[in-house]
Design an enzyme around this catalytic site. Structure first.
Site, PDB file in Angstrom:
ATOM      1  N   GLN B 221     -41.858  29.391   9.500  1.00 33.75           N
ATOM      2  CA  GLN B 221     -41.489  28.201  10.269  1.00 33.75           C
ATOM      3  C   GLN B 221     -40.495  28.551  11.375  1.00 33.75           C
ATOM      4  O   GLN B 221     -40.138  27.710  12.167  1.00 33.75           O
ATOM      5  CB  GLN B 221     -40.841  27.153   9.336  1.00 33.75           C
ATOM      6  N   ARG B 368     -38.281  19.567   2.961  1.00 37.08           N
ATOM      7  CA  ARG B 368     -38.520  18.380   3.780  1.00 37.08           C
ATOM      8  C   ARG B 368     -37.247  17.547   3.941  1.00 37.08           C
ATOM      9  O   ARG B 368     -37.246  16.339   3.721  1.00 37.08           O
ATOM     10  CB  ARG B 368     -39.654  17.536   3.212  1.00 37.08           C
ATOM     11  N   CYS B 369     -36.170  18.203   4.279  1.00 33.61           N
ATOM     12  CA  CYS B 369     -34.939  17.481   4.572  1.00 33.61           C
ATOM     13  C   CYS B 369     -34.001  18.363   5.345  1.00 33.61           C
ATOM     14  O   CYS B 369     -34.189  19.552   5.457  1.00 33.61           O
ATOM     15  CB  CYS B 369     -34.264  16.992   3.294  1.00 33.61           C
ATOM     16  N   GLU B 738     -38.686  13.589   7.936  1.00 32.69           N
ATOM     17  CA  GLU B 738     -38.169  13.703   6.581  1.00 32.69           C
ATOM     18  C   GLU B 738     -37.561  12.433   6.004  1.00 32.69           C
ATOM     19  O   GLU B 738     -37.170  12.411   4.840  1.00 32.69           O
ATOM     20  CB  GLU B 738     -37.137  14.846   6.562  1.00 32.69           C
TER      21      GLU B 738
END
Ligand SMILES: Cc1cc2nc3c(=O)[nH]c(=O)nc-3n(C[C@H](O)[C@H](O)[C@H](O)COP(=O)(O)OP(=O)(O)OC[C@H]3O[C@@H](n4cnc5c(N)ncnc54)[C@H](O)[C@@H]3O)c2cc1C
Lengths: 291, 792
Positions: B221, B368-369, B738
């Site tokens: 990523q 996801r945060c 998110e």
């Protein structure tokens, strides 16, 4: 996920398949739907030297009812075939209730009823329904056919009574002696999950009285739990709340669950009791409505 | 004559995702799709035990397997100074174990062979002799002096403690508690969860001795961070390193860290002078790569009788596994945990945190945060829920009293963040109306009379996205800005590259929409490219909802630079001075004479064919964006459930999500992000469970145990929107990737708790599996999720 090397054969007849098993000398395995065997091989939990794929053998995908009401399910009948049957709910409500709870819709298109019985998973759904229904399995080896009561077929976790050179060719469910009632309830965490606890009940009703009573459990023991004796307290009785409770207690006592990450043994036993009660109560209600 | 912005796929257009064209046809190109000539295959042998001294490793039988080219062990890595690598949190992590194994699934050896089957066969032939040590599976055990020190490889590590950290004003907070009428206390555990992207991690390292160039295809990523790290660790000059992150099958934070497998494949390629491919399997991914969460909380809220919160305290105890490998801004030891309570007007707050090593896989990734924000907001909303109950006040009323009011912005939180915009109360109103809040209590009472247990849960929060401005945010010293480079071709088509890396967010679609909005070039005429460090401008990658707030802002800024140059060209073409030029979408015209104009496409052609004297030809530029502040979206979620008292099974009857993420670039993608995030939130609240037994065996290391919800059981979600533009972001966007994973879990849990708390229970730890809910109903006592799990 890379399996070890194996040979692959696709016989065109049962005789040929049995010959291959013979030649394999215990290192060959039947491949039916592959929904249990292929994952095992890919995870290297199993490493057969040969897979004998029976999918190309004609004439094994039948589901028929004899004139006396005996149901026969061939070795290549898929879970989905039972799920989509339009008559099963009336003739075999226990099987019909379980059909949509086995695995997930994708796996149901491929996995076979008989393969599931052979796999003898303590959490498998079909074995429980078959034991509740008093079902048998027809197996064929070099010396011919024999029939095995499902209670004797499942001998342990992932272990069946087949000799290395035998194939299961058909499951047989004896006719009901009365009006067939029953259901299958399963506690699962998600679609496609194996049972945390599940209950199969099959009753043959004579009016409001229970004729034959069958019950088996999945997920709550080292193998499919045969609770036929436990539920036999209902035979000759009506489905009163008291009788239902006595039966549910007896069945729950037959369960032998383990505590694990899905819950304590007490919890699973409680679920068994709850499910037996729910199934029997539902049957009692529909009998009342019918009467 | 101005263009219709929606028609050209500009801002606000629910444009279909252009990447889906190849994905739904199975034509995406993932790492595993890349095949290089002469490529070898690598398989990793993992530890079967959680904590053990390695007595010996015998690889001789593996070398004998035909087709095996190389067998690597920790010892061989150590000879090249590569047995250990730095983590993103200034710790070290074993690449291949040398002295000890410290978690089940740790990398012990690697086989490189002609094909993956052979590599796997040979792995099975490696014999490792372990001398088992007691396994530590929770922070309480980590503090037990009779337990072993996990990191005995480190100097100055006499205990299993990693860090202690604190922020806030202790004295003021103590005073607030002294002044309080009511103090609410709750202990919680946010369990370990795994991002479990559909595609596992993998790499293909290709070292070319002739050119000295190392090319690595990698599931990353943040490819530029990898390039920098490889340059530092492997001592290969940065210009000779090319990291290519092709299509990614999801990331969710799992693909931010640098994993041993990548490093081993690089060394293997250097040694064999062949490309080496490593593709992890599902269990490898679940058992060894970056997990999320695993934090315990002791929380307290101090209140006045009238409902006003005077202060809050949090003490977090976090379980980081065997190596402290959290991917987070370096300054903060437990991510942005101190963003907790940012949506509430609270005068005093104090947070203390302590982190421990355990015999579990490392990670602490921002699943996801935005760096522990999920934990921060879950704790907050569970504390708020308990506090309202302790006060005997309605959940919505309690929140509305304490939420920051519209006229208080910019608002400085007790921990020092600056929130800048929002309409929190309006979001509450929208949600309450949609869920039928006013009639619920009556409904609940009536249902209870019929033996049915209904519950309603609320979760409200604002979260800090878009890390972040260079004063505060860096990872191992690298500032967290981002970039975009835009080239307009002479026919008016364009290519845009950014330093972010899409993995499902739809950058190829939305970035083009931002350019369309700024320049009036149809989005279909713009191709977006990311992930190749040889071509993309430097950037910190995609995670923590930072792409739109940071890279997205850079896209707008570079487009504005292009427009500024095009304006000069337009003036030249129209033979007027620049001051007399007006802009409308896609076109410059002469002020007072709208008929006389040139399109952006005319300007593009002129940039290559008819430029004014003294002007550099071409129409391209780049922009680096250093955000002035974080962005602060707001979420108000309402969940209604029914609990089956006989089994503990619960069903969602209705879920209402109100999101204010500022300006929505592509509303359809925003909705997709919210739906996906809520599905993950539901999974965490309901079924996802990675736990460990007493010996440190990981339970939940395959997808039969670690469950991903299907469309079958996932509830429906009703989505609503409120739009408060971000005051400092060039296009007013705040980020939405998110919000739903962050705010979602507490809504589900609060709803279930609301249905069962008449028994006296205050908390059931996630996942709220039926057996736990049932136990709470039976006993009226809290149910803790701390491992080890009971078996037998
Ligand atoms: C994700 C997933 C979820 C699942 N969930 C469930 C579930 O909830 N409940 C459930 O009951 N099952 C579940 N299953 C298992 C599934 O139902 C399988 O289809 C079934 O257990 C085996 O049937 P099969 O035809 O696929 O057999 P195969 O996988 O082909 O074979 C299984 C075993 O039986 C043997 N065998 C198969 N057929 C014969 C035969 N005719 N004669 C002799 N031996 C034979 C094979 O040699 C092998 O050892 C799940 C499977 C998966 C992958």
């Amino acid at each position: 996920m890379y399996p070890p090397k194996f040979a692959y054969e696709a016989p065109k007849s049962i005789g040929e398949a049995i010959a291959l098993l013979e030649a394999g000398g215990g290192e060959a395995k039947i491949l039916a739907g592959g929904q249990s065997l292929i994952p095992m091989v890919k995870l290297r939990f199993a490493s057969p030297e040969m897979l004998v794929d029976i999918n190309g053998i004609p004439g094994l995908d039948y589901m028929t009812i004899d004139p006396d009401g005996t149901l026969r399910i061939g070795a290549l009948v898929r879970h989905e075939d039972l799920e989509q049957s339009t008559t099963l709910a009336a003739t075999h409500p226990t099987l019909a209730a379980a059909a949509s709870l086995v695995a997930d819709p994708i796996i149901r298109t491929r996995g076979t009823f008989v393969g599931s019985l052979c796999h003898a998973d303590p959490q498998g759904d079909w074995s429980a329904t078959m034991i509740a229904l008093g079902g048998r399995i027809v197996v064929q080896g070099p010396k011919g056919k024999r029939e095995i009561d499902l209670r004797n077929f499942v001998v342990g976790p992932f272990t069946n009574a087949l000799a290395y050179n035998e194939i299961a060719i058909e499951a047989v469910i004896p006719p009901a002696k009365g009006t067939p009632r029953g259901s299958y309830l399963k506690l699962e965490r998600r679609v496609g999950d194996f049972a945390t606890a599940s209950v199969a009940v099959a009753l043959d009703m004579n009016g409001a009285t229970v004729g034959r009573a069958g019950c088996a459990l999945a997920g709550v023991g080292g193998r499919t739990i045969d609770a036929n004796d436990a539920i036999s307290v209902l035979v000759g009785k009506t489905l009163t709340p008291e009788n239902i409770e006595a039966a549910a207690d007896a069945v729950a006592a037959a369960a032998d669950p383990r505590t694990d990450h899905r819950g304590s043994s007490d919890y699973k036993r409680h679920i068994v009791k709850t499910f037996v009660t729910r199934i029997l109560t539902n049957i009692a209600h529909s009998e009342q409505k019918a009467a | 004559m101005s263009l219709d912005e929606i028609k050209i796929g500009g801002m606000g257009a629910s444009r279909r995702r252009v990447e889906d064209n190849r994905f739904i046809r199975g034509k995406g190109k993932y790492v595993d799709d890349v095949v290089l000539p002469g490529m070898l295959h690598m398989e990793i042998l993992r530890s079967t035990v959680a904590h053990a001294r390695i007595k010996s490793i015998d690889t001789s039988a593996a070398w004998e397997v035909p087709g095996v080219r190389l067998v690597l062990t920790g010892e061989m890595m150590a000879a090249r100074n590569l047995a250990w690598m730095p983590t993103l949190s200034y710790d070290t992590q074993a690449v291949l174990a040398t002295d000890k194994v410290r978690f089940q699934g740790q990398e012990v050896a690697a086989v490189i062979a002609d094909d993956p089957y052979v590599a796997k066969d040979a792995c099975a032939k490696i014999v490792v002799e372990y001398e088992q040590l007691p396994a530590i599976v929770n922070p309480t055990q980590a503090q037990d002096p009779s337990m072993p020190i996990i990191r005995d490889d480190k100097e100055n590590q006499p205990t299993n403690k990693i860090f202690e950290w604190e922020i806030g004003d202790k004295e003021r907070t103590d005073q607030a508690f002294a002044d309080a009428d009511v103090v609410s206390t709750i202990d919680l555990h946010y369990p370990r969860s795994h991002p479990s992207p559909m595609e596992n991690c993998g790499s293909i390292a290709d070292y070319d001795r002739a050119t000295g160039k190392l090319t690595v295809y990698m599931t990353s990523q943040a490819p530029h961070i990898v390039r920098a790290a490889v340059a530092m660790v492997a001592e290969i000059p940065e210009h000779q390193i090319r990291i290519i992150s092709p299509d990614l099958g999801g990331g969710f934070g799992n693909k931010v860290p640098i994993y041993p497998g990548y490093v081993i494949s690089i060394l293997a390629s250097i040694l064999t002078e062949r490309p080496v491919k490593w593709i992890e399997d599902n269990t490898g991914n679940l058992i060894s790569t970056g997990f999320g969460r695993d934090v315990y909380l002791q929380g307290q809220v101090a209140m006045r009788k009238d409902g006003k919160i005077l202060g809050m305290r949090m003490h977090t105890i976090s379980d980081h596994g065997a190596f402290y490998a959290d991917a987070q801004p370096t300054k903060f030891k437990i991510g942005l945990m101190h963003s907790t309570f940012a949506c509430y007007d609270i005068p005093a707050a104090h947070l203390t945190s302590v982190g421990y090593y355990t015999n579990k896989a490392p990670g602490g990734v921002a699943y996801r945060c935005s760096f522990r924000v999920t934990e921060a907001m879950f704790f907050q909303e569970r504390m708020i829920h308990a506090a309202a109950n302790d006060l005997g006040m309605d959940q919505a009323e309690f929140r509305r009293i304490n939420l920051v009011k519209d006229d208080m912005f910019p608002y400085r939180t007790a921990f020092g963040f600056l929130t800048d915009s929002g309409q929190y109360d309006k979001c509450m109103q929208v949600g309450m109306e949609a869920i039928g809040y006013d009639t619920f209590k009556q409904e609940q009472e009536e249902a209870r009379k019929r033996g049915k247990l209904l519950g309603l849960g609320i979760s409200t929060m604002t979260e800090p996205l878009g890390a972040g401005n260079s004063r505060e945010y860096d990872i191992i010293g690298i500032k967290m800005f981002d970039s975009a480079e835009l080239r307009i071709h002479m026919t008016g088509k364009a290519i845009l590259r950014t330093g972010a890396k899409t993995q499902g967010q739809g950058h190829e679609t939305t970035w083009a929409q931002i350019v369309a909005h700024e320049l009036g070039i149809p989005a279909d005429d713009i191709v977006v490219e990311e992930g190749d460090t040889d071509t993309a401008p430097f950037g910190m990658g995609t995670y923590a909802s930072r792409s739109t707030p940071v890279a997205g802002a850079a896209v707008a800024m570079v487009a504005r630079k292009i427009r500024a140059k095009a304006r000069k060209i337009a003036a030249h073409l129209l033979e007027v001075s620049e001051e007399d030029i007006e802009w409308e979408l896609g076109r410059f015209y002469v002020r007072g004479n709208q008929e006389r104009g040139v399109t952006i496409q005319d300007c593009a052609l002129a940039a290559y064919s008819n430029i004014p004297d003294g002007m550099e030809p071409g129409l391209e530029n780049n922009a680096y964006y250093d955000p002035p502040n974080l962005t602060w979206p707001f979420a108000a979620y309402f969940c209604k459930v029914e609990v089956d008292a006989e089994t503990g099974v619960w069903d969602v009857l209705k879920f209402v999500a109100v999101d204010d993420c500022g300006v929505r670039i592509n509303p359809m993608i925003v909705e997709g992000q919210v739906m996906g995030g809520l599905t993950e939130a539901y999974a965490m609240a309901n079924m996802q469970y990675i736990t460990f037994d007493e010996e440190g065996n990981c339970i939940g290391s395959n997808y039969m145990d670690y469950l991903l919800p299907t469309a079958w059981e996932t509830p429906g979600f009703e989505l609503h929107e409120v739009v408060t533009p971000c005051p400092h972001h060039p296009i007013g966007a705040k980020g939405i990737g998110e919000c739903a994973t962050v705010a979602g879990p507490a809504a589900f849990v609060n709803a279930v708790m609301n249905a069962i708390e008449h028994t006296g229970v205050r908390n059931v730890d996630m996942p709220l599996m039926p057996n736990r809910v049932f136990e709470a109903l039976q006993t009226g006592k809290d149910v803790s999720g701390m491992p080890p799990v009971k078996v037998g």
